[in-house]
Scaffold this active site. Structure first.
Site, PDB file in Angstrom:
ATOM      1  N   ASP A 171      39.929   1.596   0.080  1.00  0.00           N
ATOM      2  CA  ASP A 171      41.240   2.192  -0.208  1.00  0.00           C
ATOM      3  C   ASP A 171      42.052   1.312  -1.160  1.00  0.00           C
ATOM      4  O   ASP A 171      41.821   0.115  -1.287  1.00  0.00           O
ATOM      5  CB  ASP A 171      41.996   2.373   1.119  1.00  0.00           C
ATOM      6  CG  ASP A 171      43.144   3.365   0.982  1.00  0.00           C
ATOM      7  OD1 ASP A 171      43.137   4.169   0.025  1.00  0.00           O
ATOM      8  OD2 ASP A 171      44.046   3.334   1.830  1.00  0.00           O
TER       9      ASP A 171
ATOM     10  N   ASN B 157      40.275  14.542   0.556  1.00  0.00           N
ATOM     11  CA  ASN B 157      40.556  14.130  -0.826  1.00  0.00           C
ATOM     12  C   ASN B 157      40.460  15.289  -1.826  1.00  0.00           C
ATOM     13  O   ASN B 157      40.960  15.188  -2.950  1.00  0.00           O
ATOM     14  CB  ASN B 157      39.630  12.991  -1.264  1.00  0.00           C
ATOM     15  CG  ASN B 157      39.948  11.655  -0.611  1.00  0.00           C
ATOM     16  OD1 ASN B 157      39.063  10.820  -0.410  1.00  0.00           O
ATOM     17  ND2 ASN B 157      41.212  11.427  -0.275  1.00  0.00           N
TER      18      ASN B 157
HETATM   19  C1  IPE Z   1      40.492   7.316   2.905  1.00  0.00           C
HETATM   20  O1  IPE Z   1      41.482   6.958   2.005  1.00  0.00           O
HETATM   21  C2  IPE Z   1      39.366   8.000   2.189  1.00  0.00           C
HETATM   22  C3  IPE Z   1      38.556   7.160   1.320  1.00  0.00           C
HETATM   23  C4  IPE Z   1      38.687   5.871   1.173  1.00  0.00           C
HETATM   24  C5  IPE Z   1      37.515   7.834   0.615  1.00  0.00           C
HETATM   25  P1  IPE Z   1      42.741   7.907   1.743  1.00  0.00           P
HETATM   26  O2  IPE Z   1      43.583   7.230   0.749  1.00  0.00           O
HETATM   27  O3  IPE Z   1      42.275   9.278   1.412  1.00  0.00           O
HETATM   28  O4  IPE Z   1      43.407   7.940   3.186  1.00  0.00           O
HETATM   29  P2  IPE Z   1      44.926   8.212   3.599  1.00  0.00           P
HETATM   30  O5  IPE Z   1      45.341   9.479   2.916  1.00  0.00           O
HETATM   31  O6  IPE Z   1      45.730   7.032   3.128  1.00  0.00           O
HETATM   32  O7  IPE Z   1      44.902   8.313   5.091  1.00  0.00           O
HETATM   33  C1  IPE Z   2      40.705   5.103  -2.490  1.00  0.00           C
HETATM   34  O1  IPE Z   2      41.838   4.749  -3.210  1.00  0.00           O
HETATM   35  C2  IPE Z   2      39.781   6.015  -3.271  1.00  0.00           C
HETATM   36  C3  IPE Z   2      39.711   7.387  -2.739  1.00  0.00           C
HETATM   37  C4  IPE Z   2      40.317   7.823  -1.685  1.00  0.00           C
HETATM   38  C5  IPE Z   2      38.882   8.317  -3.483  1.00  0.00           C
HETATM   39  P1  IPE Z   2      43.114   5.703  -3.265  1.00  0.00           P
HETATM   40  O2  IPE Z   2      42.950   6.658  -4.390  1.00  0.00           O
HETATM   41  O3  IPE Z   2      43.352   6.336  -1.938  1.00  0.00           O
HETATM   42  O4  IPE Z   2      44.247   4.666  -3.599  1.00  0.00           O
HETATM   43  P2  IPE Z   2      45.692   4.593  -2.954  1.00  0.00           P
HETATM   44  O5  IPE Z   2      45.508   4.545  -1.469  1.00  0.00           O
HETATM   45  O6  IPE Z   2      46.416   5.826  -3.385  1.00  0.00           O
HETATM   46  O7  IPE Z   2      46.286   3.344  -3.502  1.00  0.00           O
HETATM   47 MG    MG Z   3      44.409   5.758  -0.304  1.00  0.00          MG
END
Ligand code: IPE
Ligand code: IPE
Ligand code: MG
Length: 265
Positions: A29, A77
Site C-alpha cells: 500500500d 480496486n
Molecule cells: C489494499 O489497499 C489493496 C491492495 C494493496 C491491492 P487499498 O489502498 O485498496 O486499501 P484501502 O482502501 O486503504 O483499505
Molecule cells: C497500493 O497503493 C496499490 C493498489 C491498491 C493497487 P495505493 O494506490 O492504494 O496508494 P495509496 O494508499 O492511495 O497511497
Molecule cells: Mg491504498
C-alpha cells in the site's frame, strides 16, 4: 543460461536471532501517497512500486522464503477512476512479460489468486504464459493476488462446496475446517506466517481473512515504492522476536495451580 534453467538460487538466510517465516504475505500500500508527496501523479507511484516487487521477490527467493503472496489489486480496486485502473492493468501486463527472466533466474513459480476472469484478456493471457513457463521451477512460490477479495474467495468457495453437497460428492455433516480450506484459492499453500502492510494503515482491506487468522502482523510506515531490502529485513527482525502461541501456552512449565474455588472465610 541461468535465465532458461530456473535453477535454485543459493539460499543465504540472515541470522536474525529467531524463527524465519516460510510464507510472507504483503499488502503493498501507499503507491499513491508516495507519488503525491513528491508532487507526482498517483500512477508514478504504481510504476515505482514495480521495482519494490522485483527487489522483495528476489530477496525473499534468495533468503529461502517458500511462499510470497503480494496483494496487487483488490476486487474493490475496480472502483478507482478508469484511467488509474487502465494504467494498473497495462503495468501488470508489462510486469508479467518483463519479469520472466528474473523469475526464471531465481527459480520462482508464479501463481495468481483472485477472480482472474475479471482481468482484461491480454493480461490473463500473459499471466497464464508466465504461470506455464515457471510451473516446473522448484524455488519460491510467488502468488499475486489480483482482483482478489477474501469475501469473494469465501463466496466462490462456498458456492462450489454447496454444489458438491448437492451432487452427493460431499456430506454436509462431515464438513470441517479442512474441507472448507480445500475450496479456497490455491489451498496447497500453507497460511502466511508473517503479514506485512506498508504505508502505516491498520486494516486488512479484505485480504486473506481466513488464512491470516494466526499470522503475525507487521505494519511498516514505509510506502510500497520505498519498501526495499532494509524494510524487509526490519519486518523479518520483528517476526524473529515474536512468540506464536496459536491460542495455547508458550510452555507447559509446571507451576502451582490454585484451587478452582476460593476458600470461604
Ligand atoms: C489494499 O489497499 C489493496 C491492495 C494493496 C491491492 P487499498 O489502498 O485498496 O486499501 P484501502 O482502501 O486503504 O483499505
Ligand atoms: C497500493 O497503493 C496499490 C493498489 C491498491 C493497487 P495505493 O494506490 O492504494 O496508494 P495509496 O494508499 O492511495 O497511497
Ligand atoms: Mg491504498
Amino acid at each position: 543460461m541461468a535465465e532458461r534453467t530456473g535453477e535454485l538460487p543459493r539460499v543465504v538466510r540472515p541470522d536474525l536471532g529467531g524463527p524465519f517465516p516460510e510464507h510472507i504475505a504483503i499488502i503493498m500500500d501507499g503507491n499513491g501517497r508516495w507519488a503525491e508527496e513528491r508532487g507526482l501523479r498517483r500512477v508514478f507511484g504504481h510504476r515505482e512500486g514495480i521495482d519494490s516487487v522485483r527487489e522483495v521477490t528476489t530477496e525473499c527467493a534468495r533468503m529461502g522464503v517458500k511462499s510470497l503472496t503480494l496483494y496487487a489489486f483488490s476486487v474493490e480496486n475496480w472502483k478507482r477512476p478508469r484511467a488509474e485502473v487502465r494504467y494498473l492493468m497495462r503495468l501488470l501486463r508489462h510486469f508479467l512479460v518483463d519479469e520472466r527472466p528474473t523469475l526464471m533466474e531465481n527459480a520462482v513459480t508464479l501463481r495468481c489468486i483472485g477472480r482472474l476472469d475479471d482481468l482484461p484478456e491480454e493480461v490473463l493471457r500473459e499471466l497464464r504464459k508466465s504461470e506455464a513457463l515457471t510451473s516446473a521451477n522448484r524455488g519460491m512460490r510467488l502468488r499475486l493476488a489480483l482482483s482478489y477479495g477474501a469475501r469473494s474467495e469465501l463466496a466462490d468457495g462456498l458456492r462450489a462446496l454447496v454444489l458438491d453437497v448437492q451432487r452427493g460428492a460431499l456430506v454436509a455433516a462431515e464438513i470441517d475446517e479442512e474441507t472448507l480450506r480445500r475450496y479456497l484459492y490455491d489451498p496447497q499453500t500453507p497460511d502466511p506466517d508473517l503479514l506485512i502492510r506498508t504505508a502505516g494503515e491498520l486494516r486488512l482491506s479484505n485480504f486473506l481473512l481466513w488464512q491470516a487468522s494466526y499470522s503475525e502482523i507487521h505494519v511498516s510506515e514505509v510506502c510500497w515504492p520505498e519498501f526495499r531490502k532494509a524494510a524487509l529485513l526490519a519486518a523479518l527482525r520483528d517476526y524473529a522476536g515474536r512468540v506464536r502461541k496459536f491460542g495455547g501456552l508458550i510452555s507447559d512449565r509446571a507451576t502451582p495451580v490454585p484451587p478452582v474455588r476460593r476458600a470461604v472465610t
